[in-house]
Design an enzyme around this catalytic site. Structure first.
Site, PDB file in Angstrom:
ATOM      1  N   LYS A 173       0.806  -1.209   0.000  1.00 33.66           N
ATOM      2  CA  LYS A 173       0.000   0.000   0.000  1.00 33.66           C
ATOM      3  C   LYS A 173       0.846   1.269   0.000  1.00 33.66           C
ATOM      4  CE  LYS A 173      -3.353  -2.155   3.112  1.00 33.66           C
ATOM      5  NZ  LYS A 173      -3.900  -2.065   4.496  1.00 33.66           N
ATOM      6  N   GLY A 174       2.061   1.159   0.462  1.00 32.14           N
ATOM      7  CA  GLY A 174       2.865   2.334   0.799  1.00 32.14           C
ATOM      8  C   GLY A 174       3.025   3.398  -0.275  1.00 32.14           C
ATOM      9  N   LYS A 211      16.868   3.329   2.468  1.00 35.34           N
ATOM     10  CA  LYS A 211      17.637   3.146   3.709  1.00 35.34           C
ATOM     11  C   LYS A 211      18.788   2.195   3.415  1.00 35.34           C
ATOM     12  CE  LYS A 211      14.120   2.937   7.169  1.00 35.34           C
ATOM     13  NZ  LYS A 211      13.626   2.099   8.270  1.00 35.34           N
ATOM     14  N   ASP A 245      14.204  -0.832   1.837  1.00 35.58           N
ATOM     15  CA  ASP A 245      14.788  -1.015   3.169  1.00 35.58           C
ATOM     16  C   ASP A 245      15.800  -2.169   3.049  1.00 35.58           C
ATOM     17  OD1 ASP A 245      14.834  -2.104   5.992  1.00 35.58           O
ATOM     18  OD2 ASP A 245      13.466  -0.456   6.342  1.00 35.58           O
ATOM     19  N   PHE A 269      12.930   4.350  11.853  1.00 31.89           N
ATOM     20  CA  PHE A 269      11.647   3.881  11.334  1.00 31.89           C
ATOM     21  C   PHE A 269      10.811   5.089  10.929  1.00 31.89           C
ATOM     22  CE2 PHE A 269       7.631   1.913  10.826  1.00 31.89           C
ATOM     23  CZ  PHE A 269       7.940   0.614  10.422  1.00 31.89           C
ATOM     24  N   GLU A 299       8.027   2.802  -5.710  1.00 32.56           N
ATOM     25  CA  GLU A 299       8.082   2.306  -4.325  1.00 32.56           C
ATOM     26  C   GLU A 299       8.146   3.471  -3.342  1.00 32.56           C
ATOM     27  OE1 GLU A 299       7.664   0.249  -2.160  1.00 32.56           O
ATOM     28  OE2 GLU A 299       8.546  -1.709  -2.504  1.00 32.56           O
ATOM     29  N   ASP A 300       7.626   3.241  -2.174  1.00 33.73           N
ATOM     30  CA  ASP A 300       7.758   4.269  -1.125  1.00 33.73           C
ATOM     31  C   ASP A 300       9.088   4.139  -0.397  1.00 33.73           C
ATOM     32  OD1 ASP A 300       6.611   1.793  -0.308  1.00 33.73           O
ATOM     33  OD2 ASP A 300       6.158   2.641   1.646  1.00 33.73           O
ATOM     34  N   ASP A 334       3.580   3.229   6.777  1.00 31.72           N
ATOM     35  CA  ASP A 334       2.860   2.906   8.015  1.00 31.72           C
ATOM     36  C   ASP A 334       3.748   2.293   9.086  1.00 31.72           C
ATOM     37  OD1 ASP A 334       3.215   0.325   6.728  1.00 31.72           O
ATOM     38  OD2 ASP A 334       1.805  -0.448   8.207  1.00 31.72           O
ATOM     39  N   ARG A 348      -0.287   6.283   7.826  1.00 34.44           N
ATOM     40  CA  ARG A 348      -0.142   6.466   6.379  1.00 34.44           C
ATOM     41  C   ARG A 348      -0.659   7.834   5.943  1.00 34.44           C
ATOM     42  NH1 ARG A 348       1.105   1.404   4.109  1.00 34.44           N
ATOM     43  NH2 ARG A 348       0.110  -0.378   5.074  1.00 34.44           N
TER      44      ARG A 348
HETATM   45  C1  PRP Z   1       7.065  -1.962   2.921  1.00 27.66           C
HETATM   46  C2  PRP Z   1       7.415  -0.897   1.905  1.00 27.66           C
HETATM   47  C3  PRP Z   1       8.175  -1.646   0.854  1.00 27.66           C
HETATM   48  C4  PRP Z   1       8.817  -2.762   1.626  1.00 27.66           C
HETATM   49  C5  PRP Z   1      10.281  -2.508   1.829  1.00 27.66           C
HETATM   50  O1  PRP Z   1       5.911  -2.594   2.501  1.00 27.66           O
HETATM   51  O2  PRP Z   1       6.253  -0.300   1.404  1.00 27.66           O
HETATM   52  O3  PRP Z   1       7.325  -2.168  -0.144  1.00 27.66           O
HETATM   53  O4  PRP Z   1       8.169  -2.850   2.894  1.00 27.66           O
HETATM   54  O5  PRP Z   1      10.839  -3.579   2.543  1.00 27.66           O
HETATM   55  P1  PRP Z   1      12.225  -4.261   2.291  1.00 27.66           P
HETATM   56  O6  PRP Z   1      13.074  -3.395   1.398  1.00 27.66           O
HETATM   57  O7  PRP Z   1      12.804  -4.367   3.692  1.00 27.66           O
HETATM   58  O8  PRP Z   1      11.937  -5.606   1.706  1.00 27.66           O
HETATM   59  P2  PRP Z   1       5.020  -3.529   3.437  1.00 27.66           P
HETATM   60  O9  PRP Z   1       5.284  -4.950   3.076  1.00 27.66           O
HETATM   61  O10 PRP Z   1       5.224  -3.122   4.847  1.00 27.66           O
HETATM   62  O11 PRP Z   1       3.573  -3.222   2.961  1.00 27.66           O
HETATM   63  P3  PRP Z   1       2.801  -1.806   2.819  1.00 27.66           P
HETATM   64  O12 PRP Z   1       3.385  -1.107   1.614  1.00 27.66           O
HETATM   65  O13 PRP Z   1       1.389  -2.235   2.624  1.00 27.66           O
HETATM   66  O14 PRP Z   1       3.016  -1.023   4.087  1.00 27.66           O
END
Ligand code: PRP
Length: 177
Positions: A43-44, A131, A103, A152, A99-100, A159, A165
């Site tokens: 969703k991000g 990050k 990480d 974080f 992508e948001d 979120d 969000r």
């Molecule tokens: C979060 C974010 C990225 C992902 C990054 O999504 O939006 O898509 O994690 O993580 P990584 O680089 O450590 O793999 P999440 O799965 O939390 O879902 P969301 O977008 O619905 O919050």
């Protein structure tokens, strides 16, 4: 974590707006005549996608894919699932993933591999935040907004346990005590 964790502003709406404009200008230059498909990772990315495409004045298509990599807390489970797939054919198309945050990089690496198998004409990544200190697998980000340290962050689509969000700024979720 208490029900009212402390939040500190990391990037204001004005800073986000300026950065999204900068990214839109770079993307416009590269995709002006390509009729790309922009794939937002839910969703991000929903807020970033909405602001970004308003600044792109050329033909494009918008798709979303929903992946899940995080449980209810701050750490990635490392297990990525496609929760909602694509409806468009990406074979032979110029694809730009939105992508948001990158990480650990596991989510986006999974998605880029998944998309590469569908044989797009080109495949690039635009991430609002990165990050790098948390990376577990190498990721090339073609269009990057902000680099952030190992904190974080929430807001502007991001979120913590489905909260925050809706914040217009990007904020740091501070530890208790
Ligand atoms: C979060 C974010 C990225 C992902 C990054 O999504 O939006 O898509 O994690 O993580 P990584 O680089 O450590 O793999 P999440 O799965 O939390 O879902 P969301 O977008 O619905 O919050």
């Amino acid at each position: 974590m208490s029900s009212q964790p402390k939040l500190g502003i990391l990037f204001t709406c004005e800073e986000i707006e300026a950065t999204v404009k900068k990214l839109a200008a770079e993307i416009r230059q590269d995709y002006l005549s390509k009729h790309p498909i922009l794939i937002g990772v839910l969703k991000g990315s929903f807020m970033f996608m909405a602001d970004l495409i308003r600044l792109l004045d050329f033909p494009l298509e918008v798709e979303f894919i929903r992946l899940s990599s995080y449980g209810g807390g701050r750490k990635s489970s490392g297990k990525i699932k496609v929760v909602q797939g694509l409806r468009s054919e990406v074979k032979g198309r110029d694809v730009l993933v939105i992508e948001d945050i990158v990480d650990a990089g596991l989510t986006i690496s999974f998605l880029l591999d998944y998309l590469r198998k569908k044989k797009p004409a080109s495949l690039k990544l635009c991430a609002l935040t990165d990050k790098p200190s948390r990376r577990q697998t190498p990721v090339t980000i073609d269009y990057l907004g902000f680099t952030v340290s190992d904190k974080f962050i929430v807001g502007y689509g991001l979120d913590w346990d489905e909260r925050f969000r809706n914040l217009p700024n990007i904020c740091v979720l501070e530890d208790e005590g």
